[in-house]
Design a protein around this motif. Structure first.
Motif, PDB file in Angstrom:
ATOM      1  N   ILE A  95       0.842  -1.204   0.000  1.00 38.98           N
ATOM      2  CA  ILE A  95       0.000   0.000   0.000  1.00 38.98           C
ATOM      3  C   ILE A  95       0.874   1.249   0.000  1.00 38.98           C
ATOM      4  CG2 ILE A  95      -1.626   1.345   1.398  1.00 38.98           C
ATOM      5  CD1 ILE A  95      -2.852  -1.327   2.295  1.00 38.98           C
ATOM      6  N   ALA A  96       1.949   1.224   0.801  1.00 37.26           N
ATOM      7  CA  ALA A  96       2.863   2.368   0.842  1.00 37.26           C
ATOM      8  C   ALA A  96       3.559   2.580  -0.496  1.00 37.26           C
ATOM      9  CB  ALA A  96       3.890   2.166   1.948  1.00 37.26           C
ATOM     10  N   GLU A  97       3.722   1.510  -1.266  1.00 33.49           N
ATOM     11  CA  GLU A  97       4.347   1.623  -2.582  1.00 33.49           C
ATOM     12  C   GLU A  97       3.372   2.130  -3.639  1.00 33.49           C
ATOM     13  OE1 GLU A  97       7.647  -1.975  -2.072  1.00 33.49           O
ATOM     14  OE2 GLU A  97       5.776  -2.344  -3.127  1.00 33.49           O
ATOM     15  N   GLY A  98       2.069   2.048  -3.359  1.00 28.68           N
ATOM     16  CA  GLY A  98       1.086   2.562  -4.297  1.00 28.68           C
ATOM     17  C   GLY A  98       0.077   1.557  -4.814  1.00 28.68           C
ATOM     18  N   THR A  99       0.222   0.278  -4.465  1.00 29.48           N
ATOM     19  CA  THR A  99      -0.765  -0.715  -4.901  1.00 29.48           C
ATOM     20  C   THR A  99      -2.084  -0.463  -4.193  1.00 29.48           C
ATOM     21  OG1 THR A  99       0.984  -2.358  -5.223  1.00 29.48           O
ATOM     22  CG2 THR A  99      -1.271  -3.176  -5.076  1.00 29.48           C
ATOM     23  N   ARG A 100      -3.166  -0.571  -4.951  1.00 28.33           N
ATOM     24  CA  ARG A 100      -4.505  -0.369  -4.392  1.00 28.33           C
ATOM     25  C   ARG A 100      -5.209  -1.713  -4.260  1.00 28.33           C
ATOM     26  NH1 ARG A 100      -6.028   4.639  -8.542  1.00 28.33           N
ATOM     27  NH2 ARG A 100      -4.272   5.993  -7.930  1.00 28.33           N
TER      28      ARG A 100
END
Length: 495
Positions: A205-210
């Motif tokens: 999530i912190a990397e940007g995956t939703r």
């Protein structure tokens, strides 16, 4: 190679398990906390740094095993973590759940116990989290391309992380209420506590995956609609169509699939339920199927307080040593293995009608019989020979209140409508057909993991996720620097 004589001077020592009487009273992992680090560096010293390391080929991820063994033997944990994560997104999962084909391919295993590769791997992964060596790795810039990943098991998560790190905007769709797929609700907590999974999800999530939970593609959102919304779609739903046991009496109450039973026990551990509505407490349980899923049911039933638990395996009991004619080194041998669950059943004498470890080998189910209320009460079985032919006079009857079918899976479940709505072509065995680039017959739709390969190991699932991510990246970007450890047609080493 830190110690050139390590393999000669140091015997193999595995991560010790907690005492049986202690661990069956909880759902914590079976291994003794803190007992691995004091031994793991010397165990890594046993690695011979072979000129041709067959452990590489035995592992579909291509893990750089001699390199991180050497680094662990020198206690350079940061560098070891870098080398481990270079080929494996989730080593804390594989270090706990993989049956370690790499150890079967260890050159030392030709005439000695193999290096404890799996233990070294999990030690590195856990140390990386403890020391902050696995921070989020978001992309420097976004590509403007979008990808939907359907399924959040190891294949889906690996594909999503790789594609996110490559700069694409990725959304993972999961039909259950939590992320993780089989790792969340199929694998018992005593094999892998779920905080390991939660930690990786937070990283992603912190990397940007939703993440989109509680969304079954094909039912809650149309598959064609999803395809139109994204530049690419990756199907990683797993092989969830379970195999049946078509024998008389199958319709009786009290006969369930393993994947109906295990998720309920996991939900108790998650706090969703106080008691499983399918609990084995006080019941005589028979598990039909001799694989890992059956062993998971065994350990779960023991912890729930079953009156007895017996596991049926249609294959004959294997020997303790590799058969060089049928399973020559470095292939993964069929040998007698004592899992934590079987050790528990043995020590607690959980199956008085079975062999010492709760298993009845070479056993085939003939039929079930029940009482006047339509509940199963007996399982009738027969011993079979190597060609699965009944042995005359070997019939037996086991008392049973709960039957769990753990017979494996044949391909993706079509109940949600995903396969049919997209018009996907299937292989004769029920898996999704794809080409050498993991692409299906529908433009922009890719398939990976058990949904296309068929039921396999977690290392193959992660390797598929990494490889399909590279294929999708090539389609969206015109090229890719992402690693592709396997092709759709690669298979485990065999004779």
């Amino acid at each position: 190679m830190a110690d050139p004589k390590g393999f000669m001077t140091t015997p193999r020592q595995d991560w010790p398990r907690r005492p049986v009487e202690e661990r069956v009273r909880d759902w914590d992992e079976v291994y003794a906390p803190g007992a691995l680090l004091p031994i793991v560096s010397k165990q890594a010293d046993r690695c011979m740094d072979c000129g041709v390391p067959f452990c590489h080929d035995a592992c579909p991820l291509g893990n750089l095993i001699p390199e991180w063994n050497d680094l662990v033997s020198r206690e350079d944990w940061r560098a070891a973590s870098d080398r481990l994560h270079a080929t494996n997104n989730f080593p804390e999962f594989t270090g706990r759940l993989c049956p370690a084909p790499c150890e079967a391919g260890c050159v030392l295993a030709i005439n000695q116990p193999a290096v404890t590769i799996k233990n070294v791997e999990v030690a590195i992964a856990d140390r990386a989290w403890a020391e902050g060596f696995a921070p989020p790795n978001p992309p420097d810039r976004l590509s403007g391309k979008t990808v939907a990943v359907i399924g959040s098991g190891p294949t889906g998560l690996a594909a999503a992380q790789q594609l996110t790190r490559a700069g694409h905007t990725v959304a993972v769709y999961e039909k259950d209420d939590r992320i993780g797929g089989l790792m969340r609700y199929g694998i018992p907590a005593f094999k892998m506590e779920k905080h390991h999974l939660d930690r990786r999800i937070e990283q992603m999530i912190a990397e940007g995956t939703r993440f989109r939970t509680g969304t079954a593609v094909g039912r809650d959102v149309g598959a064609a609609e999803l395809r139109a919304r994204y530049d690419a779609v990756v199907i990683a739903t797993g092989a969830t169509a379970w195999r049946e046991l078509p024998v008389p009496g199958r319709e009786l109450a009290g006969i369930h699939q393993a994947m109906e039973y295990l998720p309920l026990a996991n939900r108790v551990c998650e706090g969703d339920l106080e008691v499983s509505p399918m609990s084995a407490a006080g019941l005589h349980v028979v598990i039909v199927g001799g694989g890992d899923t059956g062993a998971d049911c065994l350990g779960t039933a023991v912890r729930e307080g079953a009156a007895s638990v017996t596991q049926l395996d249609i294959y004959a009991q294997p020997g303790a040593d590799r058969d060089e004619d049928t399973d020559p080194w470095p292939t993964y041998p069929k040998i007698y293995r004592l899992s934590a669950a079987h050790e528990e059943a043995r020590d607690l004498r959980s199956a008085p009608a079975a062999d010492a470890d709760a298993r009845l080998f070479a056993a085939s189910t003939l039929r079930f019989t029940g009482d006047e209320d339509g509940r199963v009460r007996s399982l009738h079985l027969v011993e079979v020979d190597a060609r699965r032919r009944p042995v005359a006079g070997s019939g037996r009857e086991l008392p049973v209140d709960l039957v769990l079918l753990a017979l494996g899976f044949s391909g993706p479940d079509r109940a949600d409508g995903l396969v049919d709505q997209l018009g996907l072509t299937l292989e004769p065995r029920g898996t999704i057909a794809r080409d050498r680039d993991f692409a299906t017959n529908v433009p922009g739709v890719f398939a990976a993991g058990d949904a296309a390969r068929g039921q396999s190991l977690i290392v193959w699932a992660i390797a598929e996720g990494r490889a399909v991510a590279a294929a999708v990246d090539r389609r969206l970007s015109g090229g890719s620097r992402l690693p592709a450890p396997i092709s759709p047609y690669d298979r485990p080493m065999s004779v």
